[in-house]
Design an enzyme around this catalytic site. Sequence first.
Site, PDB file in Angstrom:
ATOM      1  N   THR A  39       0.779  -1.238  -0.020  1.00  0.00           N
ATOM      2  CA  THR A  39      -0.155   0.074   0.071  1.00  0.00           C
ATOM      3  C   THR A  39       0.969   1.327  -0.015  1.00  0.00           C
ATOM      4  O   THR A  39       0.616   2.198  -0.593  1.00  0.00           O
ATOM      5  CB  THR A  39      -0.786   0.021   1.239  1.00  0.00           C
ATOM      6  N   HIS A  42       2.098   1.730  -3.348  1.00  0.00           N
ATOM      7  CA  HIS A  42       1.011   2.318  -4.167  1.00  0.00           C
ATOM      8  C   HIS A  42       0.738   3.881  -3.957  1.00  0.00           C
ATOM      9  O   HIS A  42       0.757   4.595  -4.847  1.00  0.00           O
ATOM     10  CB  HIS A  42      -0.276   1.716  -3.856  1.00  0.00           C
TER      11      HIS A  42
END
Length: 339
Positions: A39, A42
Amino acid sequence: MQAVFFEGNRKLRVGESVPVEPGAGQVRIQVAYCGICGTDLHLFHGAMAHRLTLPHVMGHEMAGTIERVGSGVEGWRAGDRVTVRPLDPCGKCPACAAGHSHICHNLKFIGIDTPGALQGMWTVPAHTLHRLPDGLALREAAMVEPVAVACHDVRMSGLKEGEFAVVIGGGPIGTLVALVAGARGARVVMAEVNPFRVALARELGIEAVNPLDTDLPALVNERTGGAGADVVFEVSGSQAGAEMMTKLPRTRGRIVVVAIYGEAPKVDLFRFFWRELQLCGARVYEGQDFELAIELAATGRLPLARLITDVLPLGGLEEAMHRMEGGGACMKILVSCTD
Ligand SMILES: NC(=O)c1ccc[n+]([C@@H]2O[C@H](COP(=O)([O-])OP(=O)(O)OC[C@H]3O[C@@H](n4cnc5c(N)ncnc54)[C@H](O)[C@@H]3O)[C@@H](O)[C@H]2O)c1
Ligand SMILES: [Zn+2]
Ligand SMILES: [Zn+2]
């Protein structure tokens, strides 16, 4: 203290930061280690930009020691060793009312919607805390959050002792799903395309195969007398994984989708009708998953230390991002947040 600031556009900067005074119901934690997860990568790539206030401090997989306690906080004091379940639900929406506050409609993920743990001191609501047993080192304890993801996934699957499970995708989460499923007494095969990760999984005692050179449906049939897998976990986030997941389950078998897809994948719905398959999503964790993760970590039943391939200083975050991008020789990278 120091923090790593994400300034957008793949820019990270280490700089001085002022510790936030813990308000009512909050504590301030001296962060020992913080893991970097997909994450965070990202975010680094520009995803969820609308949720960030730049410069943003990332990080939500951590362990540390309480340094200061705000007013009204009971049951916690300076010196307590803790990890954080980084969820801040609204308490009012239909999901919260139904007891599913971990997937609250207005969920704030601490470390995305608010500043994260990649800094010397981190101020968070006390309701997010989980106590760490004395025997659990802070390094391994920084792995509790991803282990809790795996505990949640396995719990949602209803996997039972002796059942056969396939895990597609052997990144940190898939590998932990395989280990937690194994600890529950299931037979597990994991499919992973990265040779480093296949080799590491094998060292940890996981039966890992590369689906690029192994006929996975044939292997699963062979292992299950032609029946198919009881449970398939899709943890790769790839189109190929989403296609493979429906080929493997037995009649009335279960598929658990853990992965987050960049684009909606194509899925063979025919197989759901044909074999009366069940599909279940699994998102983050609940309190009981954290407690089980801490117990598994503390009793040494998971080889967590061996999943930590690197420990870098705060200034090493950019290097960590590039290594994870490369899909190369790394598994879990930790950042040491206190000098
Ligand atoms: N549900 C949740 O709450 C939750 C929590 C954390 C992570 N995730 C998601 O779970 C997924 C896994 O997380 P991670 O941190 O391990 O990510 P990761 O990217 O490190 O792992 C994915 C792995 O899948 C492998 N892979 C790619 N294509 C494959 C294929 N066709 N067959 C087999 N393996 C293949 C990759 O080599 C990689 O090792 C990600 O999509 C992540 O966003 C979901
Ligand atoms: Zn994470
Ligand atoms: Zn809510």
